[in-house]
Design a protein around this motif. Structure first.
Motif, PDB file in Angstrom:
ATOM      1  N   MET A 299       0.821  -1.212   0.000  1.00  0.00           N
ATOM      2  CA  MET A 299       0.000   0.000   0.000  1.00  0.00           C
ATOM      3  C   MET A 299       0.851   1.257   0.000  1.00  0.00           C
ATOM      4  SD  MET A 299      -3.087  -0.975   2.670  1.00  0.00           S
ATOM      5  CE  MET A 299      -3.808   0.666   2.545  1.00  0.00           C
ATOM      6  N   VAL A 300       1.908   1.263   0.800  1.00  0.00           N
ATOM      7  CA  VAL A 300       2.744   2.447   0.915  1.00  0.00           C
ATOM      8  C   VAL A 300       3.568   2.632  -0.358  1.00  0.00           C
ATOM      9  CG1 VAL A 300       4.479   3.635   2.292  1.00  0.00           C
ATOM     10  CG2 VAL A 300       2.843   2.104   3.408  1.00  0.00           C
ATOM     11  N   LYS A 301       4.149   1.556  -0.848  1.00  0.00           N
ATOM     12  CA  LYS A 301       4.938   1.619  -2.079  1.00  0.00           C
ATOM     13  C   LYS A 301       4.096   2.121  -3.239  1.00  0.00           C
ATOM     14  CE  LYS A 301       7.529  -1.262  -5.336  1.00  0.00           C
ATOM     15  NZ  LYS A 301       7.978  -2.647  -5.669  1.00  0.00           N
TER      16      LYS A 301
ATOM     17  N   GLN B  60       3.351  13.894  -9.753  1.00  0.00           N
ATOM     18  CA  GLN B  60       4.231  15.056  -9.726  1.00  0.00           C
ATOM     19  C   GLN B  60       5.014  15.198 -11.038  1.00  0.00           C
ATOM     20  OE1 GLN B  60       6.685  14.741  -6.259  1.00  0.00           O
ATOM     21  NE2 GLN B  60       4.973  14.911  -4.820  1.00  0.00           N
ATOM     22  N   ALA B  61       5.288  14.068 -11.693  1.00  0.00           N
ATOM     23  CA  ALA B  61       6.046  14.099 -12.939  1.00  0.00           C
ATOM     24  C   ALA B  61       5.217  14.600 -14.115  1.00  0.00           C
ATOM     25  CB  ALA B  61       6.584  12.708 -13.254  1.00  0.00           C
TER      26      ALA B  61
ATOM     27  N   ALA C  20       4.568   5.595  -5.352  1.00  0.00           N
ATOM     28  CA  ALA C  20       4.739   5.550  -6.801  1.00  0.00           C
ATOM     29  C   ALA C  20       3.692   6.410  -7.521  1.00  0.00           C
ATOM     30  CB  ALA C  20       4.665   4.106  -7.295  1.00  0.00           C
ATOM     31  N   ALA C  21       2.450   6.341  -7.037  1.00  0.00           N
ATOM     32  CA  ALA C  21       1.393   7.140  -7.651  1.00  0.00           C
ATOM     33  C   ALA C  21       1.636   8.632  -7.444  1.00  0.00           C
ATOM     34  CB  ALA C  21       0.038   6.740  -7.051  1.00  0.00           C
TER      35      ALA C  21
END
Length: 415
Positions: free
Chosen positions: A401-403, A413-414, A407-408
């Motif tokens: 969940m944290v990973k 942001q990108a 990543a999302a």
């Protein structure tokens, strides 16, 4: 439904096994006290574990330094999402994100009513006090797993006020189950206040948490001593003075070089019973830290002792150490009128205030302890690296969940 969990196998070995989905009953299993078998927990909940941390106390068991049985499910540092609620639970709801104090406490006994939740009288038939996934603590199943049952939910669970904010700060908030309150309790017990000079023995995660807590409480100088240079570097990264005890065997002289005097106002033992002597060729000497902090703490000072001491240590260096009998210079402590504060940390005494310090940005505990995210399948490797002295606090992310959230966020942001 499957439920991966980290299980102690034998000294030096843990593995990930499917232990089955929990229910609201404490079933028989490795380490479960016979008097606790079949205990109904309609006052409990089932959590989907979001994060669960590897603790130095777990490492004592994995090294074979306790009487932990093979098959014991490890893990007492738990943060999760409520997915099932017992019929007697009134205030906790499905979907809540919560921190679980590592102390298991009923909320009904005289000690719980005094906020002494670390010595609850009703959860461990052997002695006051209990914890998840720990030897001689009643047998409550550990939380280094995908799902875990937590009893006495209305009393124990610390609910985070905002789900999204909690998930954004999860690497800090996961420390509320044990390490941050434990370090803070060490500092409070030592009497740290504005202007204090403080010595912290040990630059493992609890020592680093104690050092950061001393800073929050207003200490003027925090000195951290350890044998591991990488851990000392981590302490320096957030403003601590350090002493490498592998290179220097006279602690008082090193403190005098920093402060101008060979004593501090107060001291914290964040090492415990697997302490080593000081100097290049020193070996294990379990009373070293207690004796050294008495030596360098001023008369009338306080000693906070969150470091773990046990009543049974199969790997002890001698017969006395095997039963927790240590050669402590108690006469020195008596002569200097020291105050000693020992025992497990009553997490509920501190966790709500520390949560607010995290959410406001006042506390940066994940940075201080170098929180490092790993999937549950890498937990055995995490234990080996931690045992090797790496300066990281490993945070297990059993569902990813944290990973996935990180990543999302990076992807958004990108764009």
């Amino acid at each position: 439904m499957s439920n991966k969990a980290v299980v102690y196998v034998k000294p030096g070995e843990v593995e990930v096994r499917d232990i089955g989905y929990p229910d609201l009953v404490l079933r028989d299993g490795p380490g479960v006290n016979p008097l606790n078998v079949g205990r109904k927990c309609n006052h409990g909940v089932i959590l989907k574990v979001i994060t669960t941390n590897i603790c130095g106390s777990d490492q004592h068991m994995v090294r074979g330094r306790t009487t932990a049985p093979s098959g014991l499910v490890l893990g007492h540092e738990i943060t999760g999402e409520v997915v099932e609620v017992g019929s007697d639970v009134e205030f906790i709801e499905k979907g809540d994100i919560v921190s679980v104090p590592f102390n298991i406490a009923c909320g009904r006994c005289v000690n719980c009513r005094k906020q002494d939740t670390h010595i609850c009288l009703n959860v461990n038939p052997d002695r006051p006090g209990s914890a998840y996934g720990y030897v001689d603590m009643g047998g409550w199943v550990g939380g280094q797993s995908e799902y875990v049952m937590v009893p006495y939910a209305d009393f124990q669970l610390l609910k985070f006020p905002d789900r999204e904010q909690a998930l954004d700060k999860i690497l800090d908030l996961t420390m509320l189950s044990d390490i941050f309150p434990t370090g803070y309790h060490g500092a409070v017990s030592a009497g740290v206040k504005t202007g204090s000079t403080v010595y912290v023995a040990g630059a493992g995660p609890v020592g680093l948490a104690a050092a950061h807590s001393a800073q929050i409480l207003g200490a003027s100088v925090v000195i951290v001593g350890d044998l591991n240079e990488a851990r000392l570097e981590q302490a320096r990264s957030f403003g601590c003075e350090t002493i490498n005890l592998r290179e220097h065997d006279n602690l008082g002289e090193q403190i005098e070089e920093i402060l101008g005097v060979p004593e501090v106002d107060c001291a914290i033992d964040a090492v415990g019973f697997e302490a080593s002597g000081h100097g290049k060729d020193a070996g294990e000497a379990p009373a070293t830290v207690l004796n050294s902090i008495m030596d360098v703490t001023t008369a009338g000072g306080r000693l906070g002792i969150p470091g773990l001491y046990v009543t049974g240590d199969p790997g002890g260096v001698d017969k006395d150490a095997k039963e927790g009998t240590l050669k402590i210079r108690f006469g020195l402590g008596f002569a200097k009128a020291h105050i000693f504060v020992t025992g497990q940390t009553p997490v509920m005494r501190y966790n709500r205030d520390l949560m607010k310090a995290i959410l406001s940005g006042r506390a940066q505990i994940a940075k201080a302890v170098n929180a490092t995210l790993i999937p549950i399948d890498e937990a055995p490797d995490g234990y080996k690296k931690f045992d090797g002295g790496v300066s990281r606090k490993f945070v297990i992310d059993p569902h990813g969940m944290v990973k996935n959230r990180v990543a999302a966020s990076a992807s958004a942001q990108a764009r």
